[in-house]
Design a protein around this motif. Structure first.
Motif, PDB file in Angstrom:
ATOM      1  N   CYS A   1       0.850  -1.203   0.000  1.00 34.55           N
ATOM      2  CA  CYS A   1       0.000   0.000   0.000  1.00 34.55           C
ATOM      3  C   CYS A   1       0.882   1.248   0.000  1.00 34.55           C
ATOM      4  O   CYS A   1       1.917   1.276   0.646  1.00 34.55           O
ATOM      5  CB  CYS A   1      -0.870   0.126   1.230  1.00 34.55           C
ATOM      6  SG  CYS A   1      -1.300  -1.366   2.051  1.00 34.55           S
TER       7      CYS A   1
ATOM      8  N   CYS B   1       1.431   2.599   3.543  1.00 38.96           N
ATOM      9  CA  CYS B   1       2.498   1.912   4.291  1.00 38.96           C
ATOM     10  C   CYS B   1       3.869   2.389   3.843  1.00 38.96           C
ATOM     11  O   CYS B   1       4.759   2.610   4.655  1.00 38.96           O
ATOM     12  CB  CYS B   1       2.392   0.406   4.117  1.00 38.96           C
ATOM     13  SG  CYS B   1       0.969  -0.297   4.964  1.00 38.96           S
TER      14      CYS B   1
ATOM     15  N   CYS C   1       1.071  -2.217   7.523  1.00 33.82           N
ATOM     16  CA  CYS C   1      -0.177  -2.828   7.983  1.00 33.82           C
ATOM     17  C   CYS C   1       0.001  -4.352   7.995  1.00 33.82           C
ATOM     18  O   CYS C   1       0.999  -4.875   7.510  1.00 33.82           O
ATOM     19  CB  CYS C   1      -1.325  -2.425   7.064  1.00 33.82           C
ATOM     20  SG  CYS C   1      -1.226  -3.137   5.411  1.00 33.82           S
TER      21      CYS C   1
ATOM     22  N   CYS D   1       0.704  -5.931   4.472  1.00 31.76           N
ATOM     23  CA  CYS D   1       2.052  -5.679   3.960  1.00 31.76           C
ATOM     24  C   CYS D   1       3.090  -6.452   4.772  1.00 31.76           C
ATOM     25  O   CYS D   1       4.040  -7.001   4.220  1.00 31.76           O
ATOM     26  CB  CYS D   1       2.369  -4.187   3.975  1.00 31.76           C
ATOM     27  SG  CYS D   1       1.480  -3.271   2.693  1.00 31.76           S
TER      28      CYS D   1
HETATM   29 ZN   LIG Z   1      -0.066  -1.944   3.809  1.00 29.50          ZN
END
Ligand SMILES: [Zn+2]
Length: 169
Positions: free
Chosen positions: A6, A9, A16, A19
């Motif tokens: 993401c 991130c 997160c 990830c």
């Molecule tokens: Zn993430």
């Protein structure tokens, strides 16, 4: 820039669960994360980076290969090579840009750019495995503008391809 991680991130540096799981499973490496974060930080300066898909980065000795999506190689090499210079400065590596999902010839052309490939052929070894022989055009006495050993190892890591590299003029 698009990646499997993401962008939130990447920007925050705090991953997160999703990830983190990718990092743990090895789908993404610490190096991928580092390179993706750096490229993302350059987006404002070089807007064409926004359209690039970053797949992964592979490092062998002093060479760093960055693998990007279809048609993204010129985007990364654009701006007079400034993105590549910045990436080289940040990592202290010599940078190669490769395209994901291309055929062997295109992969080898990008890997060994700016040298011209004269011949590519497959060598069958007695144990049933194959090696890919690449003959590059090079002026006699001049040094290749890259680390051949590192590029061979990158081809093995990225494509599972065993290369035999020769030069001719
Ligand atoms: Zn993430």
């Amino acid at each position: 820039m698009k990646t499997t991680l993401c962008s939130f991130c990447l920007k925050s540096g705090i991953l997160c669960q999703k990830c983190l799981a990718k990092l743990k499973s090895g789908e993404t490496s610490e190096l991928d994360l580092k390179i993706a974060r750096f490229l993302l930080s350059l987006e404002e300066k070089y807007p064409s980076l926004q359209n690039i898909y970053f797949y992964k980065a592979v490092e062998v000795d002093n060479t760093l290969a960055v693998i990007v999506g279809h048609g993204d190689v010129p985007r990364l090499l654009g701006y007079g090579g400034k993105i590549i210079k910045a990436l080289g400065g940040e990592t202290g590596r010599s940078v190669r840009v490769l395209e994901y999902g291309v055929d062997d010839r295109k992969f080898l052309e990008d890997l060994f750019a700016p040298l011209t490939i004269m011949t590519i052929n497959t060598i069958w070894l007695p144990d049933g495995t194959t090696e890919t022989r690449v003959i590059l055009r090079k002026r006699r006495g001049s040094l290749p503008p890259f680390d051949v050993k590192a590029l061979k190892e990158i081809a093995r890591k990225v494509r599972n391809m065993v290369l035999r590299v020769e030069f001719a003029d």
